[in-house]
Design an enzyme around this catalytic site. Structure first.
Site, mmCIF file in Angstrom:
data_model
loop_
_atom_site.group_PDB
_atom_site.id
_atom_site.type_symbol
_atom_site.label_atom_id
_atom_site.label_comp_id
_atom_site.label_asym_id
_atom_site.label_seq_id
_atom_site.Cartn_x
_atom_site.Cartn_y
_atom_site.Cartn_z
ATOM 1 N N GLY A 35 0.828 -1.196 0.000
ATOM 2 C CA GLY A 35 0.000 0.000 0.000
ATOM 3 C C GLY A 35 0.858 1.239 0.000
ATOM 4 O O GLY A 35 2.079 1.170 -0.197
ATOM 5 N N MET A 37 1.566 3.195 2.533
ATOM 6 C CA MET A 37 2.365 3.377 3.734
ATOM 7 C C MET A 37 3.335 2.232 3.967
ATOM 8 O O MET A 37 4.472 2.448 4.394
ATOM 9 C CB MET A 37 1.455 3.530 4.960
ATOM 10 C CG MET A 37 2.207 3.734 6.267
ATOM 11 S SD MET A 37 1.125 4.166 7.636
ATOM 12 C CE MET A 37 0.106 2.702 7.758
ATOM 13 N N ASP A 147 -11.601 6.451 5.751
ATOM 14 C CA ASP A 147 -11.228 5.945 4.427
ATOM 15 C C ASP A 147 -12.046 4.699 4.089
ATOM 16 O O ASP A 147 -11.519 3.718 3.573
ATOM 17 C CB ASP A 147 -9.728 5.638 4.376
ATOM 18 C CG ASP A 147 -9.219 5.489 2.944
ATOM 19 O OD1 ASP A 147 -9.909 5.955 2.016
ATOM 20 O OD2 ASP A 147 -8.144 4.892 2.757
#
Length: 361
Positions: A35, A37, A147
């Site tokens: 992802g 991060m 999110d």
């Protein structure tokens, strides 16, 4: 200098990024997902002899800021013990300074992939209700997800529904046992997400507050106040908006134009109404979506529980709070709800009529 192929470069990059778990009880198996991060690896807990998911920051060069954020994400999830939220088993630090945390390995499909199967509407709505339950539990602990989207909801092989990726979560309650490190949040570098509109970190003041104007989340599922970067205005109704967008997606997964219609139009209310009107779904459910996605958050459902309750009422053949039925719709809903009993009464009357004429002298 010898020429290196792209495949070799990719292999060298994966070797460099792979975490050194030699000092831990975990054994690295393979890369699972990546992802903005960090990277999730499939690993084995050598003591308990079970497979787990291990999430770690991409590279040591970005370890400081992202490690703080990842530690915060782990702490958020650890406080939310719910069947619909993936549990965290462990947290630690690698020799290169990167933070990692270990969580339950979820086997299943993302919601956006799962609905590609031919699912009946009631089954899709039950999945949605389970997601609402997990979000409502987080809200009761003072945590916003911020999110929510189909890609962040997993459906397990046994029908379990889990809300994933709490990296953008915002802590609202003052007594929550979580350190709010939002000043460390950086651009997730994902094509479906907005980057921050103000990249300068404050030199003075409280370093645990996100600056006004910072936009975090996935545009297609973000509420108007979230898009405007009004951090102080965010509350549980912000997540309710995203849940409404998810419900609209579930009503007609093949018509995924709702999100795009919102992105292409700055007037959220107008684009939402237009997009919802194009969906082929029961009017009651479209009204539920419209209320959940109201531009003015005061017009939305007060909570994820209230939203799920209206969906439950629809499933039970009852009227929903967001839709005013006319007399014909009330009659039709009543007929559909008691159609079996009505059929029995009609059959009984038909038999009595036939018997009357059969034995008539």
């Amino acid at each position: 200098m010898p020429w290196l192929s792209d495949n070799l470069l990719k292999h060298l990059q994966s070797v460099v990024e792979a975490p050194d778990l030699g000092a831990t009880k975990y054994r690295l198996l393979e890369k699972f997902a990546a992802g903005g991060m960090g990277t999730i690896y499939l690993a084995e807990d050598t003591q308990l002899q079970r497979r787990v998911a291990l999430k770690v920051v991409h590279t040591p060069e970005t370890a400081h800021a992202l490690s703080v954020r990842m530690l915060r994400e782990a702490r958020v999830i650890a406080q939310l013990e719910h069947p619909g939220i993936v549990p965290v088993h462990d947290v630690g630090e690698l020799p290169d300074g990167r933070v990692f945390y270990v969580m339950k390995l979820v086997q299943g499909q993302r919601l956006d992939e799962y609905v590609r199967h031919e699912l009946e509407l009631p089954e899709r709505l039950r999945i949605f209700q389970k997601a609402c339950e997990a979000v409502a539990f987080a809200h009761s602990h003072g945590v916003l997800h911020r999110d929510l989207k189909p890609e962040n909801i997993m459906v397990g092989v046994f029908g379990e529904v889990l809300v994933m990726d709490w990296g953008l979560a915002k802590v609202l309650s003052e007594d929550a046992k979580i350190v709010d490190c939002e000043s460390w949040i950086v651009d997730r570098a994902a094509s479906t997400q907005l980057s921050t509109t103000n990249n300068q970190q404050p030199a003075t003041g409280n370093q645990h507050q996100t600056q006004h104007g910072t936009v975090l989340g996935t545009p297609a599922y973000m509420s108007p106040e979230q898009k405007r970067g009004e951090i102080e205005q965010l509350d549980q109704r912000t997540d309710v908006y995203a849940l409404g967008a998810i419900l609209a997606f579930l009503l007609n997964p093949s018509a995924a134009g709702l999100a795009q219609a919102q992105l292409e139009n700055n007037k959220a209310s107008a684009s939402t109404s237009l997009a919802l009107a194009k969906l082929r779904a029961p009017k009651q459910l479209l009204a539920v979506c419209t209320k959940a996605m109201a531009e003015d958050k005061a017009q939305r459902y007060e909570s994820a529980q209230a939203l799920a309750a209206d969906v439950e009422r629809f499933l039970n053949g009852l009227t929903v709070s967001s839709y005013q039925e006319n007399p014909f719709e009330i009659l039709w809903r009543w007929i559909r709800k008691f159609q079996f009993m009505i059929l029995l009464v009609l059959v009984y009357l038909l038999v009595r009529i036939l018997l009357f004429f059969w034995f008539r002298p």
